[in-house]
Design an enzyme around this catalytic site. Structure first.
Site, PDB file in Angstrom:
ATOM      1  N   TRP A  83       0.833  -1.209   0.000  1.00  0.00           N
ATOM      2  CA  TRP A  83       0.000   0.000   0.000  1.00  0.00           C
ATOM      3  C   TRP A  83       0.861   1.251   0.000  1.00  0.00           C
ATOM      4  O   TRP A  83       0.517   2.257  -0.625  1.00  0.00           O
ATOM      5  CB  TRP A  83      -0.959  -0.017   1.195  1.00  0.00           C
ATOM      6  CG  TRP A  83      -2.212  -0.791   0.921  1.00  0.00           C
ATOM      7  CD1 TRP A  83      -2.359  -1.847   0.072  1.00  0.00           C
ATOM      8  CD2 TRP A  83      -3.503  -0.550   1.476  1.00  0.00           C
ATOM      9  NE1 TRP A  83      -3.662  -2.284   0.080  1.00  0.00           N
ATOM     10  CE2 TRP A  83      -4.380  -1.512   0.927  1.00  0.00           C
ATOM     11  CE3 TRP A  83      -4.001   0.355   2.400  1.00  0.00           C
ATOM     12  CZ2 TRP A  83      -5.733  -1.576   1.272  1.00  0.00           C
ATOM     13  CZ3 TRP A  83      -5.349   0.303   2.746  1.00  0.00           C
ATOM     14  CH2 TRP A  83      -6.202  -0.653   2.182  1.00  0.00           C
ATOM     15  N   ASP A 120       4.331   1.863  17.654  1.00  0.00           N
ATOM     16  CA  ASP A 120       3.083   1.223  18.049  1.00  0.00           C
ATOM     17  C   ASP A 120       2.006   2.289  18.048  1.00  0.00           C
ATOM     18  O   ASP A 120       2.002   3.162  18.919  1.00  0.00           O
ATOM     19  CB  ASP A 120       3.233   0.597  19.436  1.00  0.00           C
ATOM     20  CG  ASP A 120       1.983  -0.156  19.878  1.00  0.00           C
ATOM     21  OD1 ASP A 120       0.970  -0.104  19.153  1.00  0.00           O
ATOM     22  OD2 ASP A 120       2.021  -0.781  20.955  1.00  0.00           O
ATOM     23  N   ASP A 144      -4.512  -1.585   6.194  1.00  0.00           N
ATOM     24  CA  ASP A 144      -4.834  -2.899   5.636  1.00  0.00           C
ATOM     25  C   ASP A 144      -4.528  -3.986   6.666  1.00  0.00           C
ATOM     26  O   ASP A 144      -4.328  -5.143   6.324  1.00  0.00           O
ATOM     27  CB  ASP A 144      -4.026  -3.143   4.355  1.00  0.00           C
ATOM     28  CG  ASP A 144      -4.547  -4.332   3.549  1.00  0.00           C
ATOM     29  OD1 ASP A 144      -5.779  -4.545   3.527  1.00  0.00           O
ATOM     30  OD2 ASP A 144      -3.728  -5.050   2.949  1.00  0.00           O
ATOM     31  N   LYS A 184      -9.505  -2.095   6.636  1.00  0.00           N
ATOM     32  CA  LYS A 184     -10.042  -3.425   6.366  1.00  0.00           C
ATOM     33  C   LYS A 184     -10.991  -3.856   7.476  1.00  0.00           C
ATOM     34  O   LYS A 184     -10.715  -3.660   8.665  1.00  0.00           O
ATOM     35  CB  LYS A 184      -8.904  -4.443   6.259  1.00  0.00           C
ATOM     36  CG  LYS A 184      -9.369  -5.874   5.973  1.00  0.00           C
ATOM     37  CD  LYS A 184      -8.219  -6.860   6.053  1.00  0.00           C
ATOM     38  CE  LYS A 184      -7.260  -6.677   4.914  1.00  0.00           C
ATOM     39  NZ  LYS A 184      -6.178  -7.684   4.922  1.00  0.00           N
TER      40      LYS A 184
END
EC number: 2.1.1.166
Length: 236
Positions: A83, A120, A144, A184
């Site tokens: 991506w 993170d 994604d 997603k």
């Protein structure tokens, strides 16, 4: 692994079949067979994309035109970088116009036009660090990511919804007004609370199923556009 000598039989391409190895599980064998017979995997190799997932973003952006030259994009859970490659090309970061910031806990090989940082994004300080790195706000946040699958549909759905909620929290901290969020989800889309939240925060929320997603996959994408901007204390 066995192949036909010509690659075709009766006008149809022969399917590559993988023999089960002693140290390979049936699930791993089926996954490998699916990869070897996936036209998007082969196309990604030919065209230099790091994953077949690149074609999902290409298809979504061809339809909705989110990625524009000069945009500043954040790619969450970016590794291996398919991506990020698409985003870099479409926002012209390789030419020094836009910027693509890739974030992951895993290391990722360098990509021209992509800035990578091990981070993170769950960390409460991550949005502030990202804004400082960008020197401002982002135009788009992409995700994604998928939680590790258990094979139990309901459990997997809950896990990925939790991941999308965290990604949405991050997006709402770093997006500029008018920005977009693409993530997603699994079949059935986002749950009611998250959908209501996205509709409050964004002007338009869509569910998208790109053709590049495998036919037997339960994955969909939620595309939220027109970020309304941070709410004031009186609006919260």
């Amino acid at each position: 692994m066995t192949r036909g000598s010509s690659g075709h039989e009766g006008g149809r391409a022969l399917k590559t079949r993988v023999k089960t190895a002693r140290k390979r599980s049936l699930a791993s064998t089926l996954w490998l067979e699916r990869q070897l017979n996936d036209p998007y995997v082969a196309q990604a190799r030919r065209e230099g994309y790091r994953s077949r997932a690149a074609y999902k973003l290409l298809e979504i952006d061809d339809k909705y035109r989110m990625l524009k030259p000069g945009h500043r994009i954040v790619d969450l859970g970016a590794a291996p970088g398919g991506w990020s490659q698409v985003a870099a090309a479409r926002v012209a970061s390789r030419a020094g116009r836009g910027r693509v910031v890739a974030i992951d806990l895993l290391q990722m090989d360098a990509i021209e036009g992509v800035e990578f940082q091990t981070m993170d994004f769950h960390d409460p300080e991550a949005p502030e660090r990202l804004r400082a790195w960008l020197g401002g706000l982002a135009d788009g946040v992409l995700s994604d990511m998928a939680a590790n699958a258990t094979g139990h549909r309901k459990t997997d759905q809950l896990r990925i919804i939790g991941l999308v909620e965290l990604a949405a929290d991050f997006a709402c901290e770093v997006l500029a007004p008018g920005g977009y969020f693409l993530a997603k989800v699994l079949q059935g889309g986002v749950d009611g609370d998250l959908l209501a939240r996205l509709k409050r925060e964004f002007a338009l929320v869509r569910h998208v199923k790109p053709k590049a997603s495998r036919a037997d996959s339960a994955e969909f994408y939620v595309l939220a556009t027109g970020f309304r901007g941070p709410r004031t204390a009186t609006e919260a």
